[in-house]
Design an enzyme around this catalytic site. Structure first.
Site, PDB file in Angstrom:
ATOM      1  CE  LYS A  71      -4.381   1.062   0.051  1.00 59.40           C
ATOM      2  NZ  LYS A  71      -5.530   0.343  -0.545  1.00 59.40           N
ATOM      3  CG  ASP A 103      -7.324   3.324  -1.095  1.00 61.76           C
ATOM      4  OD1 ASP A 103      -7.909   2.243  -1.063  1.00 61.76           O
ATOM      5  OD2 ASP A 103      -7.314   4.093  -0.101  1.00 61.76           O
TER       6      ASP A 103
HETATM    7  P1  NDP Z   1     -13.023   7.623  -2.763  1.00 54.79           P
HETATM    8  O1  NDP Z   1     -12.098   8.682  -2.366  1.00 54.79           O
HETATM    9  O2  NDP Z   1     -13.381   7.456  -4.177  1.00 54.79           O
HETATM   10  O3  NDP Z   1     -14.376   7.727  -1.921  1.00 54.79           O
HETATM   11  C1  NDP Z   1     -14.437   7.838  -0.538  1.00 54.79           C
HETATM   12  C2  NDP Z   1     -15.819   8.370  -0.221  1.00 54.79           C
HETATM   13  O4  NDP Z   1     -16.041   8.338   1.173  1.00 54.79           O
HETATM   14  C3  NDP Z   1     -16.031   9.806  -0.679  1.00 54.79           C
HETATM   15  O5  NDP Z   1     -17.353   9.926  -1.099  1.00 54.79           O
HETATM   16  C4  NDP Z   1     -15.774  10.599   0.601  1.00 54.79           C
HETATM   17  O6  NDP Z   1     -16.446  11.834   0.611  1.00 54.79           O
HETATM   18  C5  NDP Z   1     -16.386   9.665   1.613  1.00 54.79           C
HETATM   19  N1  NDP Z   1     -15.831   9.814   2.960  1.00 54.79           N
HETATM   20  C6  NDP Z   1     -14.561  10.048   3.324  1.00 54.79           C
HETATM   21  N2  NDP Z   1     -14.465  10.085   4.674  1.00 54.79           N
HETATM   22  C7  NDP Z   1     -15.700   9.859   5.135  1.00 54.79           C
HETATM   23  C8  NDP Z   1     -16.262   9.759   6.426  1.00 54.79           C
HETATM   24  N3  NDP Z   1     -15.518   9.903   7.515  1.00 54.79           N
HETATM   25  N4  NDP Z   1     -17.591   9.504   6.522  1.00 54.79           N
HETATM   26  C9  NDP Z   1     -18.360   9.346   5.430  1.00 54.79           C
HETATM   27  N5  NDP Z   1     -17.883   9.441   4.180  1.00 54.79           N
HETATM   28  C10 NDP Z   1     -16.577   9.699   4.041  1.00 54.79           C
HETATM   29  O7  NDP Z   1     -12.396   6.257  -2.193  1.00 54.79           O
HETATM   30  P2  NDP Z   1     -12.733   4.769  -2.609  1.00 54.79           P
HETATM   31  O8  NDP Z   1     -14.171   4.633  -2.901  1.00 54.79           O
HETATM   32  O9  NDP Z   1     -11.735   4.321  -3.598  1.00 54.79           O
HETATM   33  O10 NDP Z   1     -12.383   4.004  -1.256  1.00 54.79           O
HETATM   34  C11 NDP Z   1     -13.316   3.884  -0.187  1.00 54.79           C
HETATM   35  C12 NDP Z   1     -12.884   2.770   0.721  1.00 54.79           C
HETATM   36  O11 NDP Z   1     -12.799   1.543  -0.020  1.00 54.79           O
HETATM   37  C13 NDP Z   1     -11.501   2.938   1.356  1.00 54.79           C
HETATM   38  O12 NDP Z   1     -11.502   2.308   2.623  1.00 54.79           O
HETATM   39  C14 NDP Z   1     -10.602   2.150   0.411  1.00 54.79           C
HETATM   40  O13 NDP Z   1      -9.404   1.734   1.022  1.00 54.79           O
HETATM   41  C15 NDP Z   1     -11.502   0.967   0.098  1.00 54.79           C
HETATM   42  N6  NDP Z   1     -11.192   0.242  -1.131  1.00 54.79           N
HETATM   43  C16 NDP Z   1     -11.145   0.883  -2.350  1.00 54.79           C
HETATM   44  C17 NDP Z   1     -10.899   0.152  -3.485  1.00 54.79           C
HETATM   45  C18 NDP Z   1     -10.972   0.757  -4.844  1.00 54.79           C
HETATM   46  O14 NDP Z   1     -10.961  -0.002  -5.820  1.00 54.79           O
HETATM   47  N7  NDP Z   1     -11.070   2.055  -4.987  1.00 54.79           N
HETATM   48  C19 NDP Z   1     -10.594  -1.303  -3.419  1.00 54.79           C
HETATM   49  C20 NDP Z   1     -10.764  -1.862  -2.113  1.00 54.79           C
HETATM   50  C21 NDP Z   1     -11.019  -1.098  -1.019  1.00 54.79           C
HETATM   51  P3  NDP Z   1     -15.698  13.125   0.088  1.00 54.79           P
HETATM   52  O15 NDP Z   1     -15.343  12.840  -1.344  1.00 54.79           O
HETATM   53  O16 NDP Z   1     -16.708  14.201   0.270  1.00 54.79           O
HETATM   54  O17 NDP Z   1     -14.475  13.255   0.963  1.00 54.79           O
END
Ligand code: NDP
Length: 443
Positions: free
Chosen positions: A124, A164
């Site tokens: 990571k 991520d």
């Molecule tokens: P993104 O940055 O695309 O999305 C994250 C989302 O969560 C955004 O909508 C963000 O809002 C919101 N967010 C951030 N902090 C908070 C919080 N405290 N409470 C509520 N909402 C929040 O990230 P990903 O979708 O890529 O990743 C999300 C999760 O999934 C992470 O844990 C990541 O490690 C995991 N993951 C991702 C993968 C991938 O393929 N992308 C694969 C496997 C796991 P805002 O934009 O307004 O900050």
């Protein structure tokens, strides 16, 4: 195997690394029986070896903003374990990024990648850089500077980063562009690439789709499905939008999405054009959740989490530790039957305890969000073979992989009463493959 002693030693060596220690404890507690039944693991000190990253690199990332002012961020790459394949794991750009968070994510990635059955080790990386509010050129300059250092330790057969939080197609593009300049090579060194330059169909939605496929398998064990179910989702990023689309396709009604400052509740369901509208906002780097509440006239619950809403299925897709013990109690009291983690470690240990005590179908992220890295693995295969599979082909392979991961969790997690502890199942299945490979490879 003495988990408390191991954890005490690890805490002394890694003071203040709360998230990392939390992730390690969860794994160690669930593999005790397996380690004790296989003395060869303790004889070879596999546990002490598996909790120590192969290497953890930090580096300076200097970049100039549009006014010419120079900023410095910290870049990281944690190459945790490559016993079963090249290092593989995403890059996170977010101000909260630190060594502990990336070590927890890298550690989890070892077992997740092992579960996919594809040959990928765990890693990571990322930076405390915040892409939010930056111009395109600023993001590009940051990504280029980041890659100036990162390229020294990655390669298509060595370490293959992906996206991520805060790292989507745009950031991968800028980093890949710089990698090509520096190495004079067009290879599959990053995944999540654009379709025109080596990306795979279905990769953008794969984590969310895979998450829902996994939940579907869990529901089947109870004779249930998504049809007619109310679904609460948190976040609205790469993972959440894919999950919202697939859950809707399978007949569920998604009623929430959220951001760090609150959630919206849409009783009519978040689907179709509403999702497209938010994707447009995301693509232009805008906030998503509040504008949705204005556009569709639904309530924005400021400072609250979606877990207070009545739902049958909860898909936490935002970030680590976003669902605590109190949230878990509310979900159970409201009749939620299935919690399937799209994010990495979104549920606190207290929340997990509540789910397990109440025999809720609960899947940890390392199993339930493995569809993203699995499809990255499929992107690597396509890059190596220099060909592209159709969306149907990729989706069907993804579906198959998620079914197989579910099967592995059931194999190692089912108790005498038939309840499947997916945390235990995922940890044991993921651990065994890597531990056995480590034995075979010597130390
Ligand atoms: P993104 O940055 O695309 O999305 C994250 C989302 O969560 C955004 O909508 C963000 O809002 C919101 N967010 C951030 N902090 C908070 C919080 N405290 N409470 C509520 N909402 C929040 O990230 P990903 O979708 O890529 O990743 C999300 C999760 O999934 C992470 O844990 C990541 O490690 C995991 N993951 C991702 C993968 C991938 O393929 N992308 C694969 C496997 C796991 P805002 O934009 O307004 O900050």
């Amino acid at each position: 195997m003495n988990v408390d002693k191991l954890m005490n030693d690890l805490t002394r060596k890694n003071p203040g690394e709360v998230e990392f220690l939390q992730a390690v404890r969860e794994v160690l507690e669930s593999i005790v029986d397996v380690v004790e039944a296989n003395p060869q693991f303790e004889e070879a000190n596999i546990i002490e070896r598996i909790v120590e990253p192969d290497r953890a690199l930090t580096f300076k990332v200097a970049w100039a903003d549009d006014k010419g002012d120079i900023h410095v961020n910290r870049g990281y790459r944690i190459q945790f374990n490559n016993a079963i394949g090249p290092y593989k794991g995403g890059l996170r750009f977010h101000p909260s990024v630190n060594l502990s968070i990336l070590k927890f994510l890298g550690f989890e990635q070892i077992f997740k990648n092992s579960l996919t059955s594809l040959p990928m080790g765990g890693a990571k990386g990322g930076s405390d850089f915040n892409p939010k509010g930056k111009s395109n050129s600023e993001v590009m300059r940051f990504c280029q500077s980041f890659m100036m250092e990162l390229h020294k330790i990655i390669g298509p057969e060595t370490d293959v980063p992906a996206g991520d939080i805060g790292v989507g197609g745009r950031e991968i593009g800028y980093m890949y562009g710089m990698y090509k300049k520096l190495t004079h090579e067009h290879t599959g060194v990053l995944t999540g690439k654009g379709l025109n330059w080596g990306g795979s169909l279905v990769r953008p939605e794969a984590t969310g789709f895979g998450n829902v496929y996994f939940a579907e398998e869990m529901l089947k064990t109870k004779g249930e499905s998504f049809k007619g179910k109310t679904v609460a989702i948190s976040g609205f990023g790469n993972v959440a939008w894919g999950a919202a689309k697939k859950a809707t396709q399978l007949g569920g009604k998604v009623v929430t999405i959220s951001g760090p400052d609150g959630y919206i509740y849409d009783p009519d369901g978040i689907s179709g054009k509403k999702i497209d509208y938010m994707l447009e906002l995301r693509a232009s780097n805008q906030d998503v959740v509040r504008p949705y509440s204005f556009e569709y006239g639904v309530e924005f619950h400021e400072g609250k989490r979606p877990w207070e809403v009545k739902c049958d299925i909860a898909l936490p897709c935002a970030t680590q530790n976003e669902l605590d013990g109190e949230d878990a109690k509310k979900l159970v009291a409201n009749g939620c039957i299935c919690v399937c983690e799209g994010a990495n470690m979104p549920s606190t240990p207290e929340a997990i305890e509540v789910f397990l005590e109440n025999k809720v179908l609960f899947a940890p992220g390392k199993a339930a969000n493995a569809g993203g890295v699995a499809t990255s693995g499929l992107e690597m295969s396509q890059n190596s073979m220099k060909l592209n599979w159709s969306a149907e082909e990729v989706d069907s392979k993804l579906h198959e992989i998620m079914r197989n991961i579910h099967e592995s969790c059931v194999k190692y997690g089912k108790d005498s009463e038939g309840y499947v502890n997916y945390v235990k199942g995922a940890n044991i299945a993921g651990f065994l493959k890597v531990a056995n490979a480590m034995l075979d490879l010597g130390f």
